[in-house]
Scaffold this motif. Structure first.
Motif: not given
Ligand SMILES: Cc1cc2nc3c(=O)[nH]c(=O)nc-3n(C[C@H](O)[C@H](O)[C@H](O)COP(=O)(O)O)c2cc1C
Length: 395
Positions: A25, A316, A318-320, A325, A327, A354, A387-388, A390
């Motif tokens: 990343n 959760t 994460n932005e990628y 997203k 997690g 994931q 962003g990230n 949930t």
């Protein structure tokens, strides 16, 4: 034109930054900027020795996209690329424009909804039934097929005040089967078929009979719907049930020409198949918004449903990469990875443990988990933010 090129370029940059490689990343975007602005030496060198312009009949695959992405990033490639037709824009080199064009082509050639089990079929001569079909397609996310006659019906053909018009002659002869232009090869992959048509002289147009006799409906659920001036759907429903063997023919509905989306939804909500479908939905709660998703036909998706039946989980993500997203799930699921070009709304299993939700497209090897219903890429991107996030998953 320039704007379109820049847009394509930025889509390509977004697309190939990760290829799903979460571990990389932090460095990927810097590498890509360099590649996109000036072709790397490797690409420049290959232009003279490797490059063949794209022949018109070559079918690009997700593997080709990964190959070209890796090549542009200076990574080793799985295959030898000598002679590959990756110069799609025929400018003598492989670059991000070629990648853009390749991605567009693969997406275009990808079955839009390979897991879809519902088909909306419609014949409509003056557009009334087509409008109802369009509402249904929107509501169900179903695949669609609009029947066209091999010899199109002209206005004179349907002028029913004229006893000798084609439509009247056809309706007077129960054996007539007007030929269909571009018939579907098969309806085998569908479980449920909505079948729409106008009422002609109290019955279904004969071309509907052509359609019905062309396929096997013995294991299908068929739901007729029609529009008319005033006649009901009853006679056509009876005709249909007597013409071919149907696994389960549900009660149909006649709509007036001016029926709206709410009318169609009200009917659709009463259909016994709705309840079953809703029970099958994965529920995703994110930022106080509840989404539903249709599970894929994979072992991992079934395992996920079983796990979530026991209890909801919060993950959760994460932005990628500007397109997903991702997690870690609390448990691994069975991997049946395949090369996939994702679409916004796709939910994938990545590396076995994931979960990735896409709000834009990427190409990599994933196991399908499902697809979020009734949401556009723009709506999803806005909901997810930058962003990230949930998410709570339940079933
Ligand atoms: C040849 C023909 C016969 C028709 N017969 C009937 C009929 O028996 N009863 C009726 O209510 N409407 C009848 N209509 C009207 C159509 O059912 C109605 O306009 C329908 O909404 C047209 O659908 P479409 O726009 O999808 O073609 C007939 C129309 C045509 C062209």
């Amino acid at each position: 034109m320039k704007k379109i090129c820049l847009l394509l370029m930025s889509i390509a940059v977004m697309g190939f930054t990760s290829c799903g490689a979460v571990a990389e990343n932090s460095t990927a975007s810097a590498e890509v900027t360099a590649v996109s602005l000036s072709a790397p030496n490797q690409a420049a060198a290959s232009a003279s020795e490797n490059t063949e312009a794209a022949p018109s009949r070559y079918t690009y695959t997700a593997e080709d996209i990964c190959n070209l992405q890796d090549f542009l990033l200076g990574k080793p490639t799985e295959e030898v690329l000598t002679g590959k037709p990756y110069d799609l824009d025929r400018d003598g080199r492989w670059d991000t424009f070629d990648l853009c064009l390749m991605r567009s082509e693969v997406i275009r050639n990808t079955d839009p909804a390979p897991d879809n089990d519902t088909l909306v079929v419609c014949f409509s001569r003056t557009g009334n039934t087509e409008k109802i079909a369009d509402y249904l397609i929107e509501l169900t996310n179903a695949d669609s097929y609009f029947i066209e006659a091999a010899v199109p019906y002209t206005d004179a053909d349907i002028k029913y005040q004229d006893n000798n018009c084609r439509a009247n002659k056809e309706q007077n002869d129960k054996t007539v089967r007007p030929e269909i232009a571009d018939p579907l090869n098969s309806i085998d992959s569908y479980d449920t078929v909505f079948l729409g048509y106008p009422i002609w002289w109290g019955e279904e147009p004969r071309i509907i009979d052509t359609f019905l006799e062309s396929y096997d409906f013995s294991d299908k659920t068929v739901i007729p719907f029609c529009t008319s001036g005033s006649s009901g759907i009853g006679t056509s429903e009876k005709n249909i049930s007597e013409l071919v063997t149907i696994g389960n023919q549900l009660e149909g509905r006649r709509f007036p020409a001016g029926a709206g989306k709410d009318d169609v939804k009200a009917w659709y909500d009463t259909l016994p198949l709705n309840k079953g479908n809703e029970d099958m939905k994965l529920k995703i709660s994110v930022n106080d918004t509840d989404l539903t998703a249709t599970l894929a036909d994979s072992t991992a998706a079934k395992e996920l449903a079983e796990k979530l039946k026991a209890e909801p989980v919060t993950v959760t993500l994460n932005e990628y990469g500007g397109f997903e997203k991702v997690g870690k799930l609390p448990w691994p699921l069975t991997r049946t990875d395949e090369s996939i070009v994702t679409e916004a709304g796709d939910i994938m299993l990545y590396q076995g443990d994931q979960m990735t939700i896409f709000y834009n497209s990427n190409s990599w090897s994933y196991t399908k988990l499902g697809h979020i219903d009734n949401i556009t890429a723009e709506e999803l991107a806005e909901l997810f933010g930058e962003g990230n996030i949930t998410v709570t998953l339940s079933y």
